[in-house]
Design a protein around this motif. Structure first.
Motif, PDB file in Angstrom:
ATOM      1  N   PHE A 201      16.260 -15.675  -0.547  1.00 11.87           N
ATOM      2  CA  PHE A 201      15.141 -15.048   0.166  1.00 11.87           C
ATOM      3  C   PHE A 201      14.378 -16.118   0.932  1.00 11.87           C
ATOM      4  CE2 PHE A 201      15.802 -12.089  -3.362  1.00 11.87           C
ATOM      5  CZ  PHE A 201      15.724 -10.857  -2.736  1.00 11.87           C
ATOM      6  N   TRP A 202      13.822 -15.729   2.084  1.00 12.67           N
ATOM      7  CA  TRP A 202      12.912 -16.622   2.802  1.00 12.67           C
ATOM      8  C   TRP A 202      12.076 -15.823   3.801  1.00 12.67           C
ATOM      9  CZ3 TRP A 202      18.249 -16.991   3.914  1.00 12.67           C
ATOM     10  CH2 TRP A 202      18.647 -16.700   5.227  1.00 12.67           C
ATOM     11  N   GLY A 203      11.030 -16.482   4.312  1.00 11.39           N
ATOM     12  CA  GLY A 203      10.238 -15.912   5.394  1.00 11.39           C
ATOM     13  C   GLY A 203       9.425 -14.686   5.011  1.00 11.39           C
ATOM     14  N   VAL A 204       8.595 -14.782   3.990  1.00 18.44           N
ATOM     15  CA  VAL A 204       7.759 -13.654   3.564  1.00 18.44           C
ATOM     16  C   VAL A 204       6.661 -13.397   4.585  1.00 18.44           C
ATOM     17  CG1 VAL A 204       6.170 -12.828   1.776  1.00 18.44           C
ATOM     18  CG2 VAL A 204       8.248 -14.084   1.134  1.00 18.44           C
ATOM     19  N   THR A 205       6.350 -12.116   4.829  1.00 24.79           N
ATOM     20  CA  THR A 205       5.207 -11.710   5.643  1.00 24.79           C
ATOM     21  C   THR A 205       4.580 -10.493   4.977  1.00 24.79           C
ATOM     22  OG1 THR A 205       4.488 -11.062   7.876  1.00 24.79           O
ATOM     23  CG2 THR A 205       6.622 -10.250   7.152  1.00 24.79           C
ATOM     24  N   ALA A 215      10.610  -9.642   4.037  1.00 28.88           N
ATOM     25  CA  ALA A 215      11.233 -10.963   3.923  1.00 28.88           C
ATOM     26  C   ALA A 215      12.675 -10.866   4.385  1.00 28.88           C
ATOM     27  CB  ALA A 215      11.163 -11.473   2.483  1.00 28.88           C
ATOM     28  N   THR A 216      13.335 -12.012   4.445  1.00 33.16           N
ATOM     29  CA  THR A 216      14.765 -12.067   4.717  1.00 33.16           C
ATOM     30  C   THR A 216      15.523 -12.179   3.403  1.00 33.16           C
ATOM     31  OG1 THR A 216      14.449 -13.163   6.842  1.00 33.16           O
ATOM     32  CG2 THR A 216      16.623 -13.343   5.850  1.00 33.16           C
ATOM     33  N   LEU A 217      16.562 -11.378   3.259  1.00 35.21           N
ATOM     34  CA  LEU A 217      17.510 -11.484   2.159  1.00 35.21           C
ATOM     35  C   LEU A 217      18.852 -11.909   2.747  1.00 35.21           C
ATOM     36  CD1 LEU A 217      18.903 -10.847  -0.621  1.00 35.21           C
ATOM     37  CD2 LEU A 217      19.069  -8.485   0.180  1.00 35.21           C
ATOM     38  N   LEU A 225      16.677  -7.629   6.705  1.00 42.17           N
ATOM     39  CA  LEU A 225      15.246  -7.432   6.526  1.00 42.17           C
ATOM     40  C   LEU A 225      15.058  -6.569   5.292  1.00 42.17           C
ATOM     41  CD1 LEU A 225      12.273  -7.543   7.608  1.00 42.17           C
ATOM     42  CD2 LEU A 225      12.780  -5.380   8.771  1.00 42.17           C
ATOM     43  N   VAL A 226      14.178  -7.027   4.372  1.00 48.23           N
ATOM     44  CA  VAL A 226      13.875  -6.227   3.190  1.00 48.23           C
ATOM     45  C   VAL A 226      12.378  -5.928   3.152  1.00 48.23           C
ATOM     46  CG1 VAL A 226      15.796  -7.061   1.797  1.00 48.23           C
ATOM     47  CG2 VAL A 226      13.633  -8.294   1.735  1.00 48.23           C
ATOM     48  N   ARG A 227      12.071  -4.734   2.649  1.00 45.77           N
ATOM     49  CA  ARG A 227      10.683  -4.351   2.391  1.00 45.77           C
ATOM     50  C   ARG A 227      10.440  -4.531   0.896  1.00 45.77           C
ATOM     51  NH1 ARG A 227      11.022   0.407   3.887  1.00 45.77           N
ATOM     52  NH2 ARG A 227      10.151   0.236   6.007  1.00 45.77           N
ATOM     53  N   GLY A 228       9.416  -5.311   0.544  1.00 44.40           N
ATOM     54  CA  GLY A 228       9.132  -5.592  -0.848  1.00 44.40           C
ATOM     55  C   GLY A 228       7.924  -4.846  -1.361  1.00 44.40           C
ATOM     56  N   ASP A 229       7.899  -4.645  -2.667  1.00 44.76           N
ATOM     57  CA  ASP A 229       6.783  -3.983  -3.347  1.00 44.76           C
ATOM     58  C   ASP A 229       6.342  -4.898  -4.486  1.00 44.76           C
ATOM     59  OD1 ASP A 229       5.226  -2.385  -5.161  1.00 44.76           O
ATOM     60  OD2 ASP A 229       6.034  -0.581  -4.213  1.00 44.76           O
ATOM     61  N   LEU A 230       5.148  -5.497  -4.352  1.00 46.45           N
ATOM     62  CA  LEU A 230       4.667  -6.432  -5.365  1.00 46.45           C
ATOM     63  C   LEU A 230       4.369  -5.755  -6.692  1.00 46.45           C
ATOM     64  CD1 LEU A 230       2.274  -8.691  -3.249  1.00 46.45           C
ATOM     65  CD2 LEU A 230       4.384  -9.399  -4.395  1.00 46.45           C
ATOM     66  N   THR A 231       3.993  -4.483  -6.657  1.00 46.90           N
ATOM     67  CA  THR A 231       3.674  -3.771  -7.893  1.00 46.90           C
ATOM     68  C   THR A 231       4.936  -3.360  -8.631  1.00 46.90           C
ATOM     69  OG1 THR A 231       1.615  -2.939  -6.928  1.00 46.90           O
ATOM     70  CG2 THR A 231       2.450  -1.792  -8.870  1.00 46.90           C
ATOM     71  N   ALA A 232       5.896  -2.769  -7.906  1.00 44.19           N
ATOM     72  CA  ALA A 232       7.145  -2.318  -8.525  1.00 44.19           C
ATOM     73  C   ALA A 232       8.139  -3.452  -8.705  1.00 44.19           C
ATOM     74  CB  ALA A 232       7.770  -1.212  -7.682  1.00 44.19           C
ATOM     75  N   ARG A 233       7.880  -4.607  -8.062  1.00 42.66           N
ATOM     76  CA  ARG A 233       8.759  -5.770  -8.113  1.00 42.66           C
ATOM     77  C   ARG A 233      10.183  -5.394  -7.649  1.00 42.66           C
ATOM     78  NH1 ARG A 233       6.686 -10.182 -10.955  1.00 42.66           N
ATOM     79  NH2 ARG A 233       8.782 -10.908 -11.522  1.00 42.66           N
ATOM     80  N   THR A 234      10.232  -4.769  -6.467  1.00 41.58           N
ATOM     81  CA  THR A 234      11.499  -4.384  -5.859  1.00 41.58           C
ATOM     82  C   THR A 234      11.537  -4.862  -4.410  1.00 41.58           C
ATOM     83  OG1 THR A 234      10.640  -2.244  -5.097  1.00 41.58           O
ATOM     84  CG2 THR A 234      11.710  -2.301  -7.259  1.00 41.58           C
TER      85      THR A 234
END
Length: 339
Positions: A201-205, A215-217, A225-234
């Motif tokens: 992973f790199w390049g979080v926004t 981020a990039t996966l 391009l991935v969409r992340g969820d800090l609460t669900a940790r996905t």
């Protein structure tokens, strides 16, 4: 060859090697001294007060040779090529938002350097410090200032090839709690759970909700391009061939670099903007390869760095594909509009 002659050859070889070593040290020392001396015609840089709450300012890492090289410097956002105010704080990578900064630094040791990430308050005072397991690469702070992210190379030193490994971390600025690697998150790829040993992973926004990030996966030689969820940790894949995403201030578009066919392996990227609703990509009017995580100046313009005489220069280009790229200042990298 007699024993005496062999000894003479050995001593001569050692003398040559010693001379080369001394010459290398002297050359490096002379170069370091030159880097500490301001060059005629370069930017004007003076010591002063730099904060992360002054409205209408642009803050970046100063690359101009002289006593303030690598320091965070501040200029009026309306005059990025103007006189610079130097803070005394040195960073390799930097970003700031809402009065919070993240600064990735080198710690010089007697044998080799180590690296750390420091979180800064509005007056550039350190609030938290974290070890970074490799060479710093990317840094971002969330729009609220509540989260900071950084990426480091832990193997290899360039995104251009395939032989590299990265580590992306996220810290909660309020509590100091660290997520040391996004690799601990559940990955949903093409609608299914996904695991692989080569995941990077790199390049979080960050989005404005203090929960969503992009981020990039990278895996199996491809990027997403991935969409992340800090609460669900996905993290969930959105689209392929997207690197170093940067979310627009209104949260509707992603500026990113993508690999284009026919370009050199060491410079394979072009800048694009992705509409997150339609997934339509727009190529930007920058014909050169850009190895940077772009920054949105506003909803209409993105900034990025390209190689320059002092290391890097800052450019801007319209985000709708029109116009042309324009250099806004020299000897600068890692820009932020922190207020």
């Amino acid at each position: 060859m007699t024993a005496r002659n062999r000894l003479l050859v050995l001593f001569a070889a050692l003398a040559v090697l010693a001379g080369v070593a001394v010459a290398s040290v002297l050359h490096a020392s002379a170069r370091a001294e030159r880097r500490d001396q301001a060059r005629p015609g370069g930017p004007t840089v003076t010591t002063g007060r730099v904060t992360l709450t002054d409205r209408g300012r642009l803050v970046f890492r100063n690359m101009a040779w002289g006593p303030h090289r690598d320091e965070l410097t501040s200029v009026p956002a309306t005059d990025p090529a103007g006189a610079r105010t130097a803070s005394g704080v040195k960073c390799l990578r930097f970003h700031a938002a809402a009065g919070t900064g993240v600064c990735l630094q080198a710690v010089h040791g007697p044998v080799s350097d180590t690296y750390r990430a420091v979180l800064l308050d509005a007056r550039l005072k350190v609030t938290h410090t974290y070890d970074v397991p490799g060479i710093p690469s990317r840094a971002r702070v969330s729009p609220s200032g509540h989260f900071a992210a950084w990426t480091a190379f832990v193997g290899g030193d360039s995104y251009a090839g395939t032989d590299f490994s990265t580590r992306a971390a996220i810290a909660d600025v309020r509590t100091g709690r660290l997520i040391p690697s996004l690799e601990a998150f559940r990955i949903v790829k093409d609608g299914h759970d996904y695991r692989a040993a080569d995941v990077n992973f790199w390049g979080v926004t960050f989005a404005a909700d203090d929960r969503t990030f992009y981020a990039t996966l990278a895996t199996k030689g491809r990027t997403y391009l991935v969409r992340g969820d800090l609460t669900a940790r996905t993290v969930t894949t959105v689209r392929g061939n997207v690197e170093c995403p940067s979310l627009s201030p209104d949260g509707t578009r992603i500026a990113f670099k993508r690999r284009a066919p026919g370009l050199p392996k060491d410079a394979p990227w072009r800048l694009y903007v992705l509409d997150l609703r339609t997934l339509r990509e727009t190529p930007l009017a920058e014909p050169r390869s850009v190895d940077d995580q772009a920054l949105w100046r506003d909803t209409h313009t993105v900034l990025y760095a390209l190689p320059g005489d002092y290391g890097a220069d800052l450019y801007e280009v319209p985000a709708d594909g029109t116009g042309r790229a324009r250099r806004i200042t020299t000897a600068a990298v890692s820009p932020a509009f922190p207020d």
